[in-house]
Design an enzyme around this catalytic site. Structure first.
Site, PDB file in Angstrom:
ATOM      1  N   CYS A 116      74.992  58.532 -30.332  1.00  0.00           N
ATOM      2  CA  CYS A 116      74.041  58.005 -31.320  1.00  0.00           C
ATOM      3  C   CYS A 116      74.273  58.742 -32.640  1.00  0.00           C
ATOM      4  O   CYS A 116      73.342  59.164 -33.305  1.00  0.00           O
ATOM      5  CB  CYS A 116      72.605  58.123 -30.824  1.00  0.00           C
ATOM      6  SG  CYS A 116      72.060  59.794 -30.531  1.00  0.00           S
ATOM      7  N   GLU A 142      71.954  64.008 -14.800  1.00  0.00           N
ATOM      8  CA  GLU A 142      71.559  64.750 -16.003  1.00  0.00           C
ATOM      9  C   GLU A 142      71.671  66.235 -15.693  1.00  0.00           C
ATOM     10  O   GLU A 142      71.024  66.740 -14.778  1.00  0.00           O
ATOM     11  CB  GLU A 142      70.120  64.391 -16.392  1.00  0.00           C
ATOM     12  CG  GLU A 142      69.494  65.297 -17.434  1.00  0.00           C
ATOM     13  CD  GLU A 142      70.277  65.380 -18.755  1.00  0.00           C
ATOM     14  OE1 GLU A 142      70.710  64.349 -19.269  1.00  0.00           O
ATOM     15  OE2 GLU A 142      70.452  66.521 -19.246  1.00  0.00           O
ATOM     16  N   ASP A 166      76.763  69.461 -13.390  1.00  0.00           N
ATOM     17  CA  ASP A 166      77.602  69.582 -14.576  1.00  0.00           C
ATOM     18  C   ASP A 166      78.769  68.587 -14.419  1.00  0.00           C
ATOM     19  O   ASP A 166      79.250  68.385 -13.295  1.00  0.00           O
ATOM     20  CB  ASP A 166      78.132  71.024 -14.672  1.00  0.00           C
ATOM     21  CG  ASP A 166      78.875  71.234 -15.976  1.00  0.00           C
ATOM     22  OD1 ASP A 166      78.205  71.544 -16.974  1.00  0.00           O
ATOM     23  OD2 ASP A 166      80.117  71.067 -15.989  1.00  0.00           O
ATOM     24  N   LYS A 208      69.574  54.078 -20.614  1.00  0.00           N
ATOM     25  CA  LYS A 208      70.772  53.301 -20.278  1.00  0.00           C
ATOM     26  C   LYS A 208      70.929  53.177 -18.764  1.00  0.00           C
ATOM     27  O   LYS A 208      71.467  52.189 -18.275  1.00  0.00           O
ATOM     28  CB  LYS A 208      72.005  53.909 -20.953  1.00  0.00           C
ATOM     29  CG  LYS A 208      71.862  53.833 -22.485  1.00  0.00           C
ATOM     30  CD  LYS A 208      73.092  54.201 -23.235  1.00  0.00           C
ATOM     31  CE  LYS A 208      72.837  54.204 -24.736  1.00  0.00           C
ATOM     32  NZ  LYS A 208      71.892  55.253 -25.193  1.00  0.00           N
ATOM     33  N   ALA A 250      72.413  61.112 -18.439  1.00  0.00           N
ATOM     34  CA  ALA A 250      71.519  59.961 -18.256  1.00  0.00           C
ATOM     35  C   ALA A 250      70.098  60.120 -18.771  1.00  0.00           C
ATOM     36  O   ALA A 250      69.426  59.119 -19.009  1.00  0.00           O
ATOM     37  CB  ALA A 250      71.486  59.593 -16.778  1.00  0.00           C
ATOM     38  N   ALA A 251      69.587  61.357 -18.911  1.00  0.00           N
ATOM     39  CA  ALA A 251      68.169  61.502 -19.287  1.00  0.00           C
ATOM     40  C   ALA A 251      67.941  61.069 -20.726  1.00  0.00           C
ATOM     41  O   ALA A 251      68.822  61.283 -21.573  1.00  0.00           O
ATOM     42  CB  ALA A 251      67.725  62.944 -19.106  1.00  0.00           C
ATOM     43  N   PRO A 252      66.796  60.442 -21.047  1.00  0.00           N
ATOM     44  CA  PRO A 252      65.658  60.184 -20.155  1.00  0.00           C
ATOM     45  C   PRO A 252      65.794  58.946 -19.264  1.00  0.00           C
ATOM     46  O   PRO A 252      64.922  58.680 -18.450  1.00  0.00           O
ATOM     47  CB  PRO A 252      64.492  60.010 -21.135  1.00  0.00           C
ATOM     48  CG  PRO A 252      65.124  59.470 -22.378  1.00  0.00           C
ATOM     49  CD  PRO A 252      66.487  60.108 -22.465  1.00  0.00           C
ATOM     50  N   GLY A 253      66.864  58.169 -19.412  1.00  0.00           N
ATOM     51  CA  GLY A 253      67.075  57.090 -18.447  1.00  0.00           C
ATOM     52  C   GLY A 253      67.133  55.696 -19.053  1.00  0.00           C
ATOM     53  O   GLY A 253      67.185  54.710 -18.323  1.00  0.00           O
ATOM     54  N   ASP A 287      77.353  58.717 -22.251  1.00  0.00           N
ATOM     55  CA  ASP A 287      76.501  58.586 -23.447  1.00  0.00           C
ATOM     56  C   ASP A 287      76.290  60.025 -23.919  1.00  0.00           C
ATOM     57  O   ASP A 287      75.308  60.672 -23.594  1.00  0.00           O
ATOM     58  CB  ASP A 287      75.184  57.905 -23.058  1.00  0.00           C
ATOM     59  CG  ASP A 287      74.317  57.586 -24.266  1.00  0.00           C
ATOM     60  OD1 ASP A 287      74.885  57.298 -25.338  1.00  0.00           O
ATOM     61  OD2 ASP A 287      73.086  57.636 -24.137  1.00  0.00           O
TER      62      ASP A 287
HETATM   63  N1  SAM Z   1      71.768  58.099 -21.845  1.00  0.00           N
HETATM   64  C1  SAM Z   1      70.447  58.585 -22.188  1.00  0.00           C
HETATM   65  C2  SAM Z   1      69.515  57.421 -22.386  1.00  0.00           C
HETATM   66  O1  SAM Z   1      69.970  56.333 -22.730  1.00  0.00           O
HETATM   67  O2  SAM Z   1      68.304  57.584 -22.170  1.00  0.00           O
HETATM   68  C3  SAM Z   1      70.499  59.504 -23.398  1.00  0.00           C
HETATM   69  C4  SAM Z   1      71.472  60.621 -23.222  1.00  0.00           C
HETATM   70  S1  SAM Z   1      71.526  61.788 -24.507  1.00  0.00           S
HETATM   71  C5  SAM Z   1      72.366  60.955 -25.751  1.00  0.00           C
HETATM   72  C6  SAM Z   1      72.718  62.925 -23.917  1.00  0.00           C
HETATM   73  C7  SAM Z   1      72.325  63.677 -22.680  1.00  0.00           C
HETATM   74  O3  SAM Z   1      73.392  64.573 -22.349  1.00  0.00           O
HETATM   75  C8  SAM Z   1      71.079  64.525 -22.817  1.00  0.00           C
HETATM   76  O4  SAM Z   1      70.145  64.181 -21.840  1.00  0.00           O
HETATM   77  C9  SAM Z   1      71.569  65.940 -22.619  1.00  0.00           C
HETATM   78  O5  SAM Z   1      70.658  66.748 -21.921  1.00  0.00           O
HETATM   79  C10 SAM Z   1      72.833  65.760 -21.822  1.00  0.00           C
HETATM   80  N2  SAM Z   1      73.781  66.881 -21.960  1.00  0.00           N
HETATM   81  C11 SAM Z   1      73.679  67.975 -22.766  1.00  0.00           C
HETATM   82  N3  SAM Z   1      74.731  68.782 -22.596  1.00  0.00           N
HETATM   83  C12 SAM Z   1      75.530  68.218 -21.680  1.00  0.00           C
HETATM   84  C13 SAM Z   1      76.762  68.578 -21.077  1.00  0.00           C
HETATM   85  N4  SAM Z   1      77.384  69.700 -21.409  1.00  0.00           N
HETATM   86  N5  SAM Z   1      77.270  67.757 -20.158  1.00  0.00           N
HETATM   87  C14 SAM Z   1      76.653  66.605 -19.829  1.00  0.00           C
HETATM   88  N6  SAM Z   1      75.489  66.212 -20.365  1.00  0.00           N
HETATM   89  C15 SAM Z   1      74.931  67.001 -21.277  1.00  0.00           C
END
Ligand code: SAM
Length: 488
Positions: A268, A171, A198, A153, A148-151, A215
């Site tokens: 993305c 996150e 996780d 969506k 979810a980070a940075p938030g 995402d």
């Molecule tokens: N959904 C967010 C938004 O709209 O602001 C953007 C998310 S970004 C595309 C993907 C996120 O997945 C990152 O914040 C990243 O830290 C996290 N991430 C990295 N490795 C991961 C893992 N093994 N499992 C789950 N999330 C992970």
């Protein structure tokens, strides 16, 4: 000009055809990224205060083509924007999204700090399409935004989820989870909980959701134009690594989706491995079914440059849409799937406490079929008891309830000032833009005509945080990490 790797161009051509690939590559190389904001339907007002900084930067355009047939209606506040000579250009698939022609100094806009809008590139706002599906599902949905980070969506989902729903914004990376928490607090909508787990930690606990957004972390090709440095990190090997990690993430969370529940998968990035091939993998390996969008909506999307694959997946690409790169697919877990079995509970869970944003109340997310419930409720959709739970399942003292009492002896939590559910237990004091910026810089305010004690500082009626007025001055209670450091 951004130098694009040859292998990337080959993979792009494989995904969208050589002609489109050329258009996309030219857009990445030669045109600037698109700038836009998404307004908070529960906070935004066009009254010359809340919109003042960004309204000077609107890109003028026709009223949203999203107002037309097929697309969801704009949120009430967006629909009632004061009439302008030339209305701001709307993001076609998201009426709450507005294109900006120039970049304001966002940091010096108190309305941004109050959560009146979120700065987000347009393609990511495709989340709006989920609204119609969520509305058809239930009134008390349990939603999970897994990555979810940075938030961006998560704030969008919180704005469109049906009344009575609850969203967990998760996150796994802790420093990023802290930023997520700040953005969720700022957005101010209740029923959003922030966790840092996780993906593999949800199922063993028996948590279950009606909707999950993955995402996924990806190779980021869709952001090359916004972040040219990221091109250097790209390689075909990193694409393959990302693709397998995405499969692992979806497989880990799949048991936590209720039978009949929806899973939205997005990245993305633009290659096939992380997108269509992974969707095919989810269908084959996990037994997901595709969910189709309304044909009229698809036709609107196509006319706005979105590529709709024969299977119904959506691709948004720079040069074809006014936005960056994004892939989006909607899947369902068949209603006759077996509910998840209860699994051992051996893992370490991190969750935020005392946030003032609702924290993770695990009892609310037990599978409807689950036999155990930490909160003592067997029905996972039972109303929130208002209690937080320790690892052992014992109720913890509930700070939110305690602080909700109209007591001047208890320092209110910062997030309460930003919440749309602010109870009014502390008096609010409206300040000017200059005072708001002084407050956000951790400066001292003088409020001689205001009551003594804890006061909520508002700008354009929107909460920014608290002070403690002692008469000679008002002590600033803004958390130090939120302080703005820019001169104004
Ligand atoms: N959904 C967010 C938004 O709209 O602001 C953007 C998310 S970004 C595309 C993907 C996120 O997945 C990152 O914040 C990243 O830290 C996290 N991430 C990295 N490795 C991961 C893992 N093994 N499992 C789950 N999330 C992970």
């Amino acid at each position: 000009m951004v130098e694009l790797p040859v292998k990337f161009l080959e993979m792009l051509a494989d995904a969208v055809g050589p002609k489109r690939a050329e258009t996309i590559a030219a857009a990445i190389r030669e045109t600037p990224p698109v700038l836009s904001i998404r307004i908070n339907p529960y906070k935004w007002r066009e009254d010359g205060v809340v919109d003042s900084v960004v309204s000077g930067c609107y890109e003028n355009g026709e009223a949203a083509s999203g107002d037309g047939a097929g697309f969801p209606a704009p949120p009430p506040d967006a629909a009632t924007l004061a009439p302008q000579a030339t209305p701001p250009a709307r993001i076609p698939w998201c009426p709450a999204g507005i294109y900006l022609a120039t970049r304001p100094v966002f940091t010096l806009d108190p309305a941004l700090h109050a959560g009146a809008y979120y700065v987000q590139e347009p393609s990511s706002m495709i989340i709006e399409l989920l609204k119609q599906f969520l509305e058809k599902m239930d009134l008390n949905l349990r939603l999970l935004d897994l990555c979810a980070a940075p938030g961006g969506k998560s704030t969008h989902l919180a704005s469109i989820m049906p009344q009575g729903s609850k969203l967990v914004a998760n996150e796994v990376i802790r420093p990023r989870a802290a930023i997520l928490r700040e953005n969720i607090s700022r957005w101010g909508l209740p029923n959003v909980e922030v966790t840092s787990m996780d993906p593999s930690q949800f199922a063993p606990r028996g948590y279950a959701f009606d909707f999950i957004l993955v995402d996924a972390p990806c190779s980021g090709e869709g952001m090359f134009r916004k972040d040219p440095e990221s091109v250097k990190e790209w390689s075909p090997e990193s694409v393959q690594l990302c693709a397998s990690r995405q499969q692992r993430i979806v497989a880990d969370i799949w048991p936590s989706l209720e039978p009949g529940g929806l899973l939205a998968y997005s990245t993305c990035t633009m290659n096939r491995s992380e997108n269509e091939e992974n969707v095919a993998w989810i269908i084959e390996t996990l037994g997901a079914e595709r969910v189709s969008f309304d044909p009229e909506i698809l036709s609107q999307l196509r006319s706005n440059g979105v590529i709709v694959s024969p299977q119904g997946e959506l691709r948004l690409h720079p040069g074809l849409v006014k936005g960056e790169g994004l892939f989006f697919a909607l899947l369902r877990k068949p209603a006759d799937s077996l509910p998840q079995e209860e699994l051992p509970k051996k893992f370490v869970e991190h969750r935020f406490t005392n946030s003032g944003v609702n924290d993770f109340k695990s009892g609310n997310y037990k599978s409807a079929k689950g036999k155990t419930s930490i909160s003592g409720h067997n029905n996972s959709k039972s109303q929130n008891s208002g209690q937080k739970f320790s690892q052992s399942g014992k109720p913890l003292k509930n700070n939110f309830q305690q602080q909700n009492s109209p007591s001047q002896n208890v320092q209110p939590e910062h997030e309460m000032a930003l919440s749309t559910a602010f109870s009014g237990d502390w008096p609010s004091v409206e300040v000017t833009k200059e005072q708001a910026l002084t407050y956000l810089s951790k400066g001292t305010l003088n409020l001689p005509d205001s009551p003594l004690g804890y006061l909520r500082i508002t700008y354009g009626g929107l909460g920014l945080g608290f002070v403690k007025n002692i008469g000679s001055r008002a002590n600033n209670l803004l958390p130090p990490n939120l302080r703005i450091r820019m001169q104004f």
